[in-house]
Design a protein around this motif. Sequence first.
Motif, PDB file in Angstrom:
ATOM      1  N   TYR A  21       0.828  -1.212   0.000  1.00 52.65           N
ATOM      2  CA  TYR A  21       0.000   0.000   0.000  1.00 52.65           C
ATOM      3  C   TYR A  21       0.862   1.262   0.000  1.00 52.65           C
ATOM      4  CZ  TYR A  21      -3.815   3.205   0.991  1.00 52.65           C
ATOM      5  OH  TYR A  21      -4.723   4.234   0.926  1.00 52.65           O
ATOM      6  N   SER A  25       0.317   4.350  -2.727  1.00 54.19           N
ATOM      7  CA  SER A  25      -0.483   5.474  -2.236  1.00 54.19           C
ATOM      8  C   SER A  25       0.323   6.683  -1.760  1.00 54.19           C
ATOM      9  CB  SER A  25      -1.370   4.994  -1.084  1.00 54.19           C
ATOM     10  OG  SER A  25      -0.558   4.585  -0.004  1.00 54.19           O
ATOM     11  N   SER A  61      -9.999   6.049  -0.908  1.00 56.41           N
ATOM     12  CA  SER A  61      -8.933   5.135  -0.491  1.00 56.41           C
ATOM     13  C   SER A  61      -9.286   4.514   0.849  1.00 56.41           C
ATOM     14  CB  SER A  61      -7.589   5.858  -0.401  1.00 56.41           C
ATOM     15  OG  SER A  61      -7.602   6.814   0.626  1.00 56.41           O
ATOM     16  N   GLU A  63      -6.889   2.398   3.738  1.00 58.83           N
ATOM     17  CA  GLU A  63      -5.535   1.952   4.045  1.00 58.83           C
ATOM     18  C   GLU A  63      -5.381   0.442   3.925  1.00 58.83           C
ATOM     19  OE1 GLU A  63      -2.069   2.661   7.384  1.00 58.83           O
ATOM     20  OE2 GLU A  63      -4.026   3.588   7.644  1.00 58.83           O
ATOM     21  N   ASN A  64      -4.293   0.034   3.256  1.00 61.31           N
ATOM     22  CA  ASN A  64      -3.936  -1.376   3.040  1.00 61.31           C
ATOM     23  C   ASN A  64      -4.973  -2.151   2.223  1.00 61.31           C
ATOM     24  OD1 ASN A  64      -1.691  -0.782   4.588  1.00 61.31           O
ATOM     25  ND2 ASN A  64      -2.596  -1.604   6.445  1.00 61.31           N
TER      26      ASN A  64
END
Length: 126
Positions: A21, A25, A61, A63-64
């Motif tokens: 990630y 990102s 988005s 996270e991960n």
Amino acid sequence: MSKKQMYTLEYPVRCSPSILYEFLSTPAGLQEWFADKVDERDQVFSFSWNGSIDKAEVLESEENSFIRFHWLHAPKDEFFEFRIEKSEVTNQTILVINDFADKKEIKDQSQLWGYQVKDLFHRLGN
């Protein structure tokens, strides 16, 4: 002008979702494999290749899990997205890329993604 089609590419990756990630990102991560130079300000990323700059805003988005970008010059309903999934069977991490291209350009665009993902895997030590 013909409407672009969404297509999906999948690549198994040997690394944790959190490390992957970061490469998908953050400006520093994306600069490692996606573009020559990457800057970000207020959720708008500036990508530079050979001196030409293209800008994309982050639409969404998690996270991960995933990040979805929209090129500022593209139609509103088009985006490109990096999604991180786990295979139910093998428990392997899978990078899923969703993008848009004209039907006749999908093969070339897929090859281009392939080259870039190969660079990403090199950086990840895959």
